[in-house]
Design an enzyme around this catalytic site. Structure first.
Site, PDB file in Angstrom:
ATOM      1  N   ILE A 156     -10.219   0.560  -4.091  1.00  0.00           N
ATOM      2  CA  ILE A 156     -11.460   1.100  -3.518  1.00  0.00           C
ATOM      3  C   ILE A 156     -11.196   2.208  -2.512  1.00  0.00           C
ATOM      4  O   ILE A 156     -12.135   2.722  -1.898  1.00  0.00           O
ATOM      5  CB  ILE A 156     -12.283  -0.018  -2.839  1.00  0.00           C
ATOM      6  CG1 ILE A 156     -11.483  -0.710  -1.745  1.00  0.00           C
ATOM      7  CG2 ILE A 156     -12.761  -1.020  -3.873  1.00  0.00           C
ATOM      8  CD1 ILE A 156     -12.271  -1.732  -0.954  1.00  0.00           C
ATOM      9  N   GLY A 174      -5.331   5.921   1.516  1.00  0.00           N
ATOM     10  CA  GLY A 174      -5.015   6.638   2.727  1.00  0.00           C
ATOM     11  C   GLY A 174      -3.746   7.442   2.567  1.00  0.00           C
ATOM     12  O   GLY A 174      -3.254   7.656   1.453  1.00  0.00           O
ATOM     13  N   MET A 199      -0.659   6.711   3.571  1.00  0.00           N
ATOM     14  CA  MET A 199       0.545   5.948   3.274  1.00  0.00           C
ATOM     15  C   MET A 199       0.258   4.640   2.565  1.00  0.00           C
ATOM     16  O   MET A 199       1.184   3.903   2.258  1.00  0.00           O
ATOM     17  CB  MET A 199       1.303   5.662   4.571  1.00  0.00           C
ATOM     18  CG  MET A 199       1.733   6.910   5.309  1.00  0.00           C
ATOM     19  SD  MET A 199       2.476   6.526   6.905  1.00  0.00           S
ATOM     20  CE  MET A 199       1.622   7.676   7.940  1.00  0.00           C
ATOM     21  N   ASP A 253      -4.840   7.149  15.001  1.00  0.00           N
ATOM     22  CA  ASP A 253      -5.471   7.795  13.845  1.00  0.00           C
ATOM     23  C   ASP A 253      -6.988   7.597  13.904  1.00  0.00           C
ATOM     24  O   ASP A 253      -7.617   7.232  12.912  1.00  0.00           O
ATOM     25  CB  ASP A 253      -4.907   7.236  12.532  1.00  0.00           C
ATOM     26  CG  ASP A 253      -5.193   8.159  11.345  1.00  0.00           C
ATOM     27  OD1 ASP A 253      -5.508   9.346  11.591  1.00  0.00           O
ATOM     28  OD2 ASP A 253      -5.112   7.695  10.199  1.00  0.00           O
TER      29      ASP A 253
END
Length: 572
Positions: free
Chosen positions: A35, A38, A40, A152
């Site tokens: 779904i 990212g 990494m 982040d």
């Protein structure tokens, strides 16, 4: 399940289309669909077969699984993030490694990422920005207090609930992977983290040591975008973005959002300070500043005080003063009115009595010269009967010069001696005529002598009802009382509104002074006033701006970014 973790928004391939994980099971978790993806890791919707719960599984991509140290840091930092339990942080349920695949099992939250919300709706109302920003600042403060820095913070890592009232931060701990090797992190950003550098702090983008204040800078960029509807730094390439973040100032937020309060603009500008020591000292301090601004647009609980509140005291004082003035004025008006009505009644009654007397004079004079057995008073009685039919006439008596009643509205009085009234208050008298207030105060009595050719032939006693007069006075009195009540209500309302307009800025100034007394000057009073209170608020803001650098404690080890120069890397 209706809501999927769209983080970031990508197409949702099935497991057969996913080459990275060739089995639908990862330990006890059954992977149903990918779904999201990212920089990494990949995100899967999964089912915990042991406790029958739907979760989100984040697993490292194959290229990062080959680095054992990276996988260990992934698990170690995710484990640390798993200790966080906060209403605005997505909960981590489990951390582990199966068949060489490091994974995190976390809460699958219903909602949409903030970047999708902004893309669909554009800029947000500043009230929502303040409310959601306070939630995110509170979440960061909670994590920072436990030694965890997000690294982040960006719109795609912030999930907004379906009702738009709640924000949740995602991916705590994951962004700390590159902390040990800044060069490796920069290579990762160039290679795969497209869009993420836009929300980095200057020290993070330049590979300098970072702390919790780096998250606050990133949150400032997010708040800027929520208010303005556009990114704070618009560079399209990584090098351009790094230069903008490190050296350039974003466009003033009020150019895109003229309705943005001054206090919120100050908060965003302070968050986007290039030097960490010039930002808010902590997420908690930021949360307090945002909530303070939010209080301006929402109902505030009145502070505890001694005595009556100003919004009660001022209306009461105005009402009491107005009541005294109205009482005196109404009393004077009613007294003048009663006198005027009484004078009108006397003039009208005197005219009626004069008319009756003039009609009775000729008959009384004719009968006066005749023997008693030849006198004829029937015409006079007929006249009295006709006059007595008027509703205003209570009693009418005509007596001759000897004091014998010759005609009366009450025929039982005829032939008796006339008895003049006693114990009645005199109102007026002139030329033998008198006007009195009846003993029962139900009428006015007019007694007038009957004169003809200079001789006295008797008297007329006329009693007029005053019911109409009293009704008119009562009506006027009731109208004045109603008008006075209306005026009192208006005065009370005006007093309450005036006190509210005064107490609200006073309360804001008091809170600001209390915070300043505690050493917290990392805020400004937001306002758009042009009156005296606006001048007071501006004076406080100027004082806070002047005192803040004097009271602040500069970070001795903080690296300077003013002389930072970014040079392109030479090809090997």
């Amino acid at each position: 399940m209706k809501a999927l973790l769209n983080h970031p928004a990508l197409a949702l391939p099935t497991m057969e289309q996913t080459e990275d994980l060739r089995t639908t099971m990862l330990g006890r978790y059954r992977l149903d669909a990918r779904i999201g993806e990212g920089a990494m890791a990949e995100v899967f919707r999964a089912h915990d077969t042991q406790i029958d719960r739907i979760v989100a599984i984040k697993a490292l991509k194959p290229e990062y699984r080959r680095d054992p140290e990276l996988a260990r840091r992934f698990l170690r930092e995710a484990t640390a993030a798993g200790t966080l339990s906060h209403a605005h942080i997505a909960t981590i349920y489990d951390v582990g490694e199966t068949d060489g695949v490091a994974y995190i099992a976390m809460e699958l939250v219903a909602g949409r990422p903030l970047d999708e919300v902004l893309k669909a709706q554009g800029r947000m109302p500043y009230e929502r920005v303040l409310a959601l920003g306070a939630q995110m600042a509170d979440a960061l403060a909670y994590a920072h207090a436990r030694g965890i820095v997000h690294r982040d913070v960006k719109p795609s890592n912030i999930l907004i609930s379906e009702d738009g009232l709640t924000a949740k931060l995602l991916d705590f701990g994951v962004a700390r992977i590159g902390d040990a090797d800044p060069g490796q992190l920069l290579r990762t950003q160039i290679g795969q983290m497209i869009g993420t550098p836009r929300y980095m702090s200057p020290e993070q983008a330049l590979g300098l040591p970072v702390d919790h204040r780096s998250d606050l800078f990133s949150l400032g960029i997010v708040l800027y975008e929520m208010v303005a509807g556009k990114p704070a730094f618009s560079g399209t390439g990584l090098a351009t973005l790094v230069l903008q973040i490190a050296q350039a100032q974003p466009d003033p937020v009020d150019r895109s959002a003229a309705d943005c309060p001054k206090g919120l603009r100050f908060i965003i500008e302070k968050l986007l300070a290039k030097k960490p020591e010039q930002r808010f000292a902590s997420g908690e301090q930021l949360c307090q500043a945002l909530r303070r601004e939010l209080d301006v647009t929402t109902a505030e609980a009145p502070p505890r005080r001694r005595g009556l509140a100003l919004r009660v005291k001022l209306p009461l004082v105005l009402a009491a003063t107005t009541a005294l003035a109205l009482a005196g004025s109404v009393a004077a008006v009613l007294d003048r009115q009663d006198r005027a009505l009484e004078h009108m009644a006397v003039v009208s009654g005197s005219s009626i009595t004069a008319f009756i007397t003039s009609n009775a004079a000729v008959l009384a004079a004719d009968n006066a010269g005749l023997p008693p057995d030849q006198q004829d008073w029937a015409p006079l009685q007929a006249f009295v009967d006709t006059a007595a039919q008027d509703s205003g006439v209570r009693r009418l008596v005509v007596a001759d010069s000897t004091g014998i009643v010759r005609a009366a509205s009450d025929r039982s009085l005829i032939g008796l001696r006339y008895a003049p009234p006693v114990a009645e208050t005199s109102i007026a008298s002139a030329n033998g005529s008198t006007v009195t207030d009846a003993a029962d105060h139900a009428g006015f009595r007019f007694v007038r002598p009957i004169r003809y050719a200079g001789a006295n032939f008797g008297k007329v006693d006329l009693l007029l009802r005053r019911a109409a007069l009293d009704a008119a006075a009562d009506s006027a009195r009731n109208l004045l009382i109603a008008l006075s009540a209306f005026v009192m209500a208006v005065v009370l309302l005006i007093g309450w509104l005036s006190a509210s307009l005064i107490t609200r800025p006073i309360r804001r100034l008091r809170r600001a002074l209390d915070d300043a007394a505690e050493g917290n000057l990392a805020f400004r009073i937001s306002h758009s006033r042009s009156d005296e209170f606006g001048g007071v608020f501006d004076a406080f803001n100027h004082a806070a701006a002047a005192l803040e650098p004097r009271l602040g404690v500069p970070a001795e080890a903080a690296p300077s970014l003013s002389a930072t120069v970014v040079t392109p890397r030479r090809a090997a």
